[in-house]
Scaffold this motif. Structure first.
Motif, short mmCIF file in Angstrom:
data_model
loop_
_atom_site.label_atom_id
_atom_site.label_comp_id
_atom_site.label_asym_id
_atom_site.label_seq_id
_atom_site.Cartn_x
_atom_site.Cartn_y
_atom_site.Cartn_z
N LYS A 197 -27.56 6.55 -63.31
CA LYS A 197 -26.77 6.14 -64.50
C LYS A 197 -25.21 6.38 -64.10
O LYS A 197 -24.55 5.13 -64.45
N ARG A 198 -24.76 7.27 -64.19
CA ARG A 198 -23.43 7.75 -63.72
C ARG A 198 -22.91 6.84 -62.53
O ARG A 198 -21.98 6.52 -62.51
N LEU A 199 -23.88 6.73 -61.57
CA LEU A 199 -23.56 5.69 -60.41
C LEU A 199 -23.20 4.50 -60.86
O LEU A 199 -22.01 3.81 -60.27
N ALA A 244 -14.91 8.19 -62.97
CA ALA A 244 -15.76 7.41 -61.92
C ALA A 244 -15.76 8.30 -60.74
O ALA A 244 -14.90 8.79 -60.28
N LYS A 245 -17.18 8.61 -60.29
CA LYS A 245 -17.22 9.32 -59.07
C LYS A 245 -17.10 8.68 -57.88
O LYS A 245 -17.89 8.08 -57.23
N ALA A 246 -15.73 8.30 -57.52
CA ALA A 246 -15.42 7.34 -56.66
C ALA A 246 -14.94 8.07 -55.15
O ALA A 246 -14.18 9.14 -55.53
N ASN A 275 -11.29 9.51 -55.32
CA ASN A 275 -11.02 10.51 -55.90
C ASN A 275 -10.86 11.91 -55.19
O ASN A 275 -10.21 13.00 -55.22
N TYR A 276 -11.88 11.83 -53.91
CA TYR A 276 -12.10 12.87 -53.25
C TYR A 276 -10.99 13.07 -52.20
O TYR A 276 -10.74 14.26 -51.41
N MET A 277 -9.87 12.19 -51.96
CA MET A 277 -8.81 12.49 -51.26
C MET A 277 -8.05 13.57 -52.07
O MET A 277 -7.26 14.31 -51.59
N SER A 289 -7.84 21.35 -65.77
CA SER A 289 -8.70 20.14 -65.68
C SER A 289 -9.90 20.77 -65.01
O SER A 289 -10.89 20.92 -65.70
N GLU A 290 -9.99 20.57 -63.74
CA GLU A 290 -11.43 21.17 -62.99
C GLU A 290 -11.17 21.66 -61.74
O GLU A 290 -9.96 21.45 -61.09
N GLY A 291 -12.19 22.04 -60.83
CA GLY A 291 -12.15 22.14 -59.51
C GLY A 291 -12.32 21.11 -58.52
O GLY A 291 -12.30 19.78 -59.15
N SER A 292 -12.15 21.12 -57.38
CA SER A 292 -12.14 20.05 -56.40
C SER A 292 -13.54 19.23 -56.67
O SER A 292 -13.74 18.25 -56.42
N GLY A 293 -14.39 20.22 -57.05
CA GLY A 293 -16.02 19.32 -56.98
C GLY A 293 -16.79 20.20 -57.88
O GLY A 293 -17.90 20.14 -58.10
N GLU A 294 -16.16 20.76 -59.08
CA GLU A 294 -16.80 21.46 -60.09
C GLU A 294 -15.99 21.42 -61.39
O GLU A 294 -14.88 21.32 -61.40
N GLY A 301 -19.52 16.10 -65.76
CA GLY A 301 -20.51 16.39 -64.82
C GLY A 301 -21.94 16.79 -65.51
O GLY A 301 -21.86 17.10 -66.62
N ILE A 302 -22.84 16.39 -64.70
CA ILE A 302 -24.11 16.60 -65.42
C ILE A 302 -24.64 18.05 -65.58
O ILE A 302 -25.27 18.44 -66.46
N THR A 303 -24.04 18.92 -64.67
CA THR A 303 -24.31 20.23 -64.80
C THR A 303 -23.50 20.90 -66.22
O THR A 303 -24.38 21.59 -66.93
N ARG A 304 -22.55 20.46 -66.12
CA ARG A 304 -21.75 20.66 -67.24
C ARG A 304 -22.31 20.38 -68.54
O ARG A 304 -22.38 21.29 -69.58
N GLY A 361 -21.47 22.70 -61.17
CA GLY A 361 -21.56 21.46 -60.26
C GLY A 361 -22.87 21.44 -59.69
O GLY A 361 -23.64 22.43 -59.51
N THR A 362 -23.27 20.30 -59.45
CA THR A 362 -24.46 20.11 -58.56
C THR A 362 -24.73 21.10 -57.37
O THR A 362 -25.65 21.59 -57.06
N ALA A 363 -23.72 21.06 -56.66
CA ALA A 363 -23.61 21.69 -55.39
C ALA A 363 -23.28 23.13 -55.73
O ALA A 363 -24.07 24.05 -55.34
N1 PMP Z 1 -15.99 17.46 -60.88
C1 PMP Z 1 -16.01 16.85 -59.60
C2 PMP Z 1 -14.62 16.45 -59.14
C3 PMP Z 1 -17.16 16.86 -58.86
O1 PMP Z 1 -17.07 16.40 -57.59
C4 PMP Z 1 -18.12 17.51 -59.28
C5 PMP Z 1 -19.44 17.27 -58.46
N2 PMP Z 1 -20.24 16.03 -58.72
C6 PMP Z 1 -18.44 18.06 -60.82
C7 PMP Z 1 -17.29 18.01 -61.38
C8 PMP Z 1 -19.56 18.07 -61.26
O2 PMP Z 1 -20.33 17.44 -61.48
P1 PMP Z 1 -22.12 17.30 -61.57
O3 PMP Z 1 -22.46 18.75 -62.49
O4 PMP Z 1 -22.57 16.26 -62.17
O5 PMP Z 1 -22.61 17.88 -60.05
#
Ligand code: PMP
Length: 309
Positions: free
Chosen positions: A60-62, A159-161, A164-166, A193-198, A220-223, A257-259
């Motif tokens: 759904k988030r996609l 948006a998980k685009a 954004n990961y630049m 705000s948040e981490g680079s992927g968390e 975040g879905i883990t959030r 985060g998922t990872a």
């Molecule tokens: N913030 C960013 C920038 C992320 O890349 C992620 C990983 N998808 C998260 C937060 C955590 O989100 P989720 O728990 O849905 O993986």
């Protein structure tokens, strides 16, 4: 880091193809203009067999990410959910990190994506603990990044685009260059705000606090899962803007985060957080979260989708 298994199959626009055949053309729109949206999803080896965590919410988030970018995904939510299940099955995996991605493909060059087809891929990878095996128990050392997250009217964080990961790469590379495992970015206004992927959680005076969606975060879905679990365990959870200095005086801090799953943070900018070890509330929440993922704790919210029914 994820290991590539070059013998694995990849779901590509509705077909299962060999790893080596899952390619794009160098003139593909996404390569030039960052026009991709993606997901990261985990499949866990539970007591009842492999099961995907919050599959529907991720897909759904996609679709939400795609909608923000006016990108029409030529498949339904159900089809992509099925693709995720099938990719685990065909590759005979018990656990996996799934990477669905939708991107603007090969058509014509130019910023306007008109006449470029939207293509969709789902790959399955082996991915252990994202921030290292010890990180989950011991915690990680992080810095506040000199890079801010983007503003909602520049690049929408919800948006998980791919683009954004630049920004995420700047945060992550800077942290690594300075000997930290991760960076915490501030909003353009200078709040957390948040981490680079968390996503980030802070515990102060027994209360659990996390930045709200308007703090330039990915929802975040883990959030969301951790907010639910923490409330169920009786904690007060508040979504609040957090000033930077709260990081240093927090009793506990952790990433989700998922990872990264639930990873404690033991220091920020070389200042120890609490006792400099994983805190008791973090540990309790972690235990509950992992308990659901292994099947030791009842999945009462229906978060796990079994691969084999
Ligand atoms: N913030 C960013 C920038 C992320 O890349 C992620 C990983 N998808 C998260 C937060 C955590 O989100 P989720 O728990 O849905 O993986």
């Amino acid at each position: 880091m994820a290991e590539f298994n070059e013998n694995a199959k990849i779901w590509y626009d509705g077909k299962m193809v060999d790893w080596k055949e899952a390619t794009v053309h160098v003139m593909c729109h996404a390569l030039h203009y960052g026009s991709s949206v993606f997901e990261g999803i985990r499949c866990y080896d539970t007591k009842k067999g492999p099961a995907i965590f919050r599959l529907h919410d991720h897909i759904k988030r996609l679709f939400n990410s795609a909608k923000i970018y006016r990108m029409e995904i030529p498949f339904t939510i159900e089809q992509l959910e099925q693709a995720c299940i099938n990719i685990v099955k065909i590759n005979n995996m018990r656990s996996a990190y799934l990477r669905p991605i939708a991107f603007r493909g090969y058509g014509r060059l130019g910023v306007d994506p008109k006449d470029t087809p939207v293509q969709v891929v789902v790959a399955a990878l082996d991915w252990g603990k994202y921030l290292g095996d010890e990180a989950i128990n011991i915690g990680v050392d992080v810095r506040v990044s000199s890079w801010n997250r983007m503003q909602s009217n520049t690049l929408p964080a919800m948006a998980k685009a791919g683009s954004n990961y630049m920004n995420s790469q700047l945060i992550k590379m800077e942290a690594a260059a300075d000997g930290y495992l991760e960076g915490i970015a501030l909003t353009p206004q200078g709040l957390i705000s948040e981490g680079s992927g968390e996503n980030l959680f802070l515990i102060y005076g027994g209360k659990i606090i996390t930045p709200p969606l308007f703090a330039s975060i990915l929802p975040g879905i883990t959030r969301d899962s951790i907010i639910t679990i923490a409330r169920e365990l009786g904690y007060v959870v508040e979504e609040q803007m957090i000033p930077r200095e709260m990081l240093y005086i927090a009793d506990e801090l952790f990433f989700t985060g998922t990872a990264a799953e639930v990873t404690p943070i033991k220091s920020v900018d070389r200042i120890l957080i609490g006792t400099g070890k994983r805190g008791p509330i973090t540990e309790r929440i972690q235990k509950h979260f992992f308990g659901i993922l292994t099947g030791d704790i009842e999945d009462k919210y229906g978060w796990l989708t079994p691969i084999y029914v």
